[in-house]
Write a protein that holds these residues in place. Sequence first.
Motif, PDB file in Angstrom:
ATOM      1  N   TRP A  47    -108.273  -7.369   5.531  1.00  0.00           N
ATOM      2  CA  TRP A  47    -107.992  -6.015   6.118  1.00  0.00           C
ATOM      3  C   TRP A  47    -107.356  -5.069   5.245  1.00  0.00           C
ATOM      4  O   TRP A  47    -106.656  -4.661   4.445  1.00  0.00           O
ATOM      5  N   ASP A  48    -108.703  -3.891   5.758  1.00  0.00           N
ATOM      6  CA  ASP A  48    -108.288  -2.428   4.271  1.00  0.00           C
ATOM      7  C   ASP A  48    -107.510  -1.545   5.399  1.00  0.00           C
ATOM      8  O   ASP A  48    -106.757  -2.423   6.541  1.00  0.00           O
ATOM      9  N   ALA A  49    -106.949  -0.784   4.618  1.00  0.00           N
ATOM     10  CA  ALA A  49    -105.750   0.499   5.637  1.00  0.00           C
ATOM     11  C   ALA A  49    -106.738   1.303   6.977  1.00  0.00           C
ATOM     12  O   ALA A  49    -106.062   1.576   7.632  1.00  0.00           O
ATOM     13  N   ASN A  50    -108.090   0.975   7.271  1.00  0.00           N
ATOM     14  CA  ASN A  50    -108.720   1.682   7.937  1.00  0.00           C
ATOM     15  C   ASN A  50    -108.865   0.342   9.520  1.00  0.00           C
ATOM     16  O   ASN A  50    -109.965   0.712   9.722  1.00  0.00           O
ATOM     17  N   ASN A  51    -108.466  -0.882   9.020  1.00  0.00           N
ATOM     18  CA  ASN A  51    -108.684  -2.150   9.721  1.00  0.00           C
ATOM     19  C   ASN A  51    -110.131  -2.119   9.823  1.00  0.00           C
ATOM     20  O   ASN A  51    -110.166  -3.181  10.448  1.00  0.00           O
ATOM     21  N   LYS A  52    -110.589  -2.347   8.738  1.00  0.00           N
ATOM     22  CA  LYS A  52    -111.943  -2.765   8.266  1.00  0.00           C
ATOM     23  C   LYS A  52    -111.783  -4.508   7.504  1.00  0.00           C
ATOM     24  O   LYS A  52    -111.245  -3.912   6.780  1.00  0.00           O
TER      25      LYS A  52
END
Length: 139
Positions: A47-52
């Motif tokens: 999961w990336d910082a943008n919750n993707k």
Amino acid sequence: MKYEYRFKNKELGEACFTIFGREFVLDEIEQQIPDEEDFINLECDEWDANNKLFNAHIEFSKEEIEKALVYDSDDWNLYPEVEPPEEGKYLVTVRLLNGEVKTEMDWYYSADDCWANNSSDEILAFMSVPTPYKPEKSE
């Protein structure tokens, strides 16, 4: 002797290292080589910082991997299977023309891939020169 797994196809290796990280890829190869499958499976979900969700999956044949000797600074290294990591002085085991095998010091020239005192085909193995013993000063 130390061994490591390497990619025969350098571009495939670099792609895997870029996507998954070198340590993760080498750990997965080490774990999967002995299993009964014919392929290596690399997969990650992050999961990336943008919750993707980032999902990556690569599968390749075990034929793409080779087991290779690597330089071991604490042991003898077979030559020419392993080359010295840098120019300098090494202990070498040499086979003389009369068949005698002996150990002596020699200098390796990395630019020319040759030895100062012995031709390369006479060198059987080499190792780093150990640090000289220094007795403790008694008071």
